[in-house]
Design a protein around this motif. Structure first.
Motif, PDB file in Angstrom:
ATOM      1  N   ALA A 155     -12.027   0.146   7.849  1.00  0.00           N
ATOM      2  CA  ALA A 155     -11.156   0.595   6.757  1.00  0.00           C
ATOM      3  C   ALA A 155      -9.684   0.516   7.150  1.00  0.00           C
ATOM      4  CB  ALA A 155     -11.507   2.027   6.357  1.00  0.00           C
ATOM      5  N   LEU A 156      -9.412   0.452   8.465  1.00  0.00           N
ATOM      6  CA  LEU A 156      -8.027   0.471   8.944  1.00  0.00           C
ATOM      7  C   LEU A 156      -7.579  -0.870   9.514  1.00  0.00           C
ATOM      8  CD1 LEU A 156      -7.951   3.909  10.824  1.00  0.00           C
ATOM      9  CD2 LEU A 156      -7.189   3.421   8.497  1.00  0.00           C
ATOM     10  N   ASP A 173      -8.657   5.471   1.937  1.00  0.00           N
ATOM     11  CA  ASP A 173     -10.024   4.944   1.981  1.00  0.00           C
ATOM     12  C   ASP A 173     -10.751   5.427   3.225  1.00  0.00           C
ATOM     13  OD1 ASP A 173      -9.634   3.599  -0.372  1.00  0.00           O
ATOM     14  OD2 ASP A 173      -9.232   1.649   0.569  1.00  0.00           O
ATOM     15  N   TRP A 174     -10.037   5.403   4.353  1.00  0.00           N
ATOM     16  CA  TRP A 174     -10.643   5.813   5.628  1.00  0.00           C
ATOM     17  C   TRP A 174     -11.053   7.276   5.596  1.00  0.00           C
ATOM     18  CZ3 TRP A 174      -8.128   8.138  10.315  1.00  0.00           C
ATOM     19  CH2 TRP A 174      -8.973   8.092  11.431  1.00  0.00           C
ATOM     20  N   SER A 186      -2.812   3.379   1.370  1.00  0.00           N
ATOM     21  CA  SER A 186      -4.068   3.226   0.635  1.00  0.00           C
ATOM     22  C   SER A 186      -5.253   3.090   1.585  1.00  0.00           C
ATOM     23  CB  SER A 186      -3.993   2.009  -0.297  1.00  0.00           C
ATOM     24  OG  SER A 186      -3.754   0.829   0.431  1.00  0.00           O
ATOM     25  N   GLU A 187      -5.040   2.440   2.724  1.00  0.00           N
ATOM     26  CA  GLU A 187      -6.117   2.303   3.705  1.00  0.00           C
ATOM     27  C   GLU A 187      -6.412   3.635   4.389  1.00  0.00           C
ATOM     28  OE1 GLU A 187      -5.302  -2.406   4.682  1.00  0.00           O
ATOM     29  OE2 GLU A 187      -4.139  -0.833   5.662  1.00  0.00           O
ATOM     30  N   LYS A 192      -7.833  -4.838   9.652  1.00  0.00           N
ATOM     31  CA  LYS A 192      -8.269  -5.854   8.697  1.00  0.00           C
ATOM     32  C   LYS A 192      -8.239  -7.277   9.236  1.00  0.00           C
ATOM     33  CE  LYS A 192      -9.109  -2.751   5.678  1.00  0.00           C
ATOM     34  NZ  LYS A 192      -8.540  -2.625   4.357  1.00  0.00           N
ATOM     35  N   GLY A 195       0.786  -1.230   0.000  1.00  0.00           N
ATOM     36  CA  GLY A 195       0.000   0.000   0.000  1.00  0.00           C
ATOM     37  C   GLY A 195       0.809   1.268   0.000  1.00  0.00           C
ATOM     38  N   PRO A 208      -2.096  -0.328   9.339  1.00  0.00           N
ATOM     39  CA  PRO A 208      -2.796   0.213   8.164  1.00  0.00           C
ATOM     40  C   PRO A 208      -1.827   0.932   7.232  1.00  0.00           C
ATOM     41  CG  PRO A 208      -3.310   1.497  10.135  1.00  0.00           C
ATOM     42  CD  PRO A 208      -2.558   0.287  10.593  1.00  0.00           C
TER      43      PRO A 208
END
Length: 279
Positions: free
Chosen positions: A257-258, A228-229, A224-225, A260, A36, A221
């Protein structure tokens, strides 16, 4: 031919130096870093910035080096010979070109991305040594040598899941993409979401780095995460004040979103429980 970054990709000075050094040396650029952090996207941005075609080879655990050169379908040829198909007379009808063949055969310079090379078998990189070094390979079925008309810019990514052979590493220019600091990540957010409220970005990134620094976190995270968050925070109109951690709820807003995996969610729930007891 120099890469100076793009409007859509925040590249630091060291990364641009690495890309240009690899181009000048005409050696593959091996890029490592956390998942990411933009390794794959780098190849796309280099191709776009230099106005070159991008050829992508995404490696899987079952991928063999030979697939990057070509594959010979002997079974289909045998079947066609039994059926009397005219295609049988030309063996080239049963040879499927791979991504390296496409890159070597192009009449213009291209960018070749070999993505996540560490997913494949340990022998995979060694099996490509000669082809990447000499920019040519031999097709045994037709007796021809495929030689690069224009040496491609090769960018190879790795998530560091396994060690790569020394012989392979010697032939590459190496760069490790460090996880961005808050100031750089703020610039990345601005690139993706122009005009976003800076108070929200500041609060979100502060909370984001707090999450990353929690001891015992199984999966931190990624960039990219974080994007998204923050996109979800904007969509749900979350106030910056609501992002602060407290003893009542240590889990961040929209934590899916963070975080997983269940172990990390349980870790934050445990921290919240301990904080409430101490409080």
């Amino acid at each position: 031919m120099r890469f100076e970054g793009t409007a859509r990709y925040v590249a630091d000075k060291d990364l641009m130096v690495a890309v240009n050094a690899a181009i000048r040396l005409e050696r593959p650029l091996l890029v490592k870093g956390e998942p990411g952090t933009g390794k794959t996207e780098l190849a796309r941005q280099v191709a776009g910035a230099l106005d070159l075609e991008l050829i992508e080879w995404h490696v899987k655990s079952t991928t063999r080096a030979q697939q990057g050169l070509y594959e010979y379908d002997a079974v289909s040829r045998l079947r066609d010979s039994q059926l009397g198909d005219e295609r049988f007379n030309d063996i080239r009808n049963y040879i499927k070109r791979g991504k390296l063949w496409d890159a070597f055969a192009s009449d213009k310079k291209v960018v070749l991305l070999i993505d996540e090379i560490d997913k494949a078998d340990i022998e995979f990189p060694n099996d490509l040594l000669q082809e990447l070094d000499r920019n040519e390979f031999f097709v045994y079925e037709t007796g021809e040598t495929i030689r690069a008309q224009n040496r491609p810019i090769v960018i190879i990514t790795s998530n560091n899941e396994k060690e790569l052979p020394d012989a392979f590493l010697r032939r590459c220019f190496f760069h490790y993409i460090r996880f961005p600091e808050a100031e750089t990540l703020s610039q990345i957010v601005e690139v993706h979401y122009p005009g976003i409220k800076q108070r929200l970005v500041s609060a979100a990134l502060s909370r984001f780095y707090e999450v990353r620094e929690v001891p015992g976190l199984k999966k931190k995270p990624s960039t990219s995460e974080a994007l998204d968050w923050i996109r979800l925070l904007v969509a749900d109109d979350i106030e910056p004040e609501d992002l602060r951690a407290d003893a009542k709820n240590a889990l961040p807003k929209l934590h899916g979103a963070l975080l997983k995996n269940e172990q990390d969610v349980h870790l934050f729930e445990k921290l919240a429980f301990m904080a409430r007891r101490q409080g």
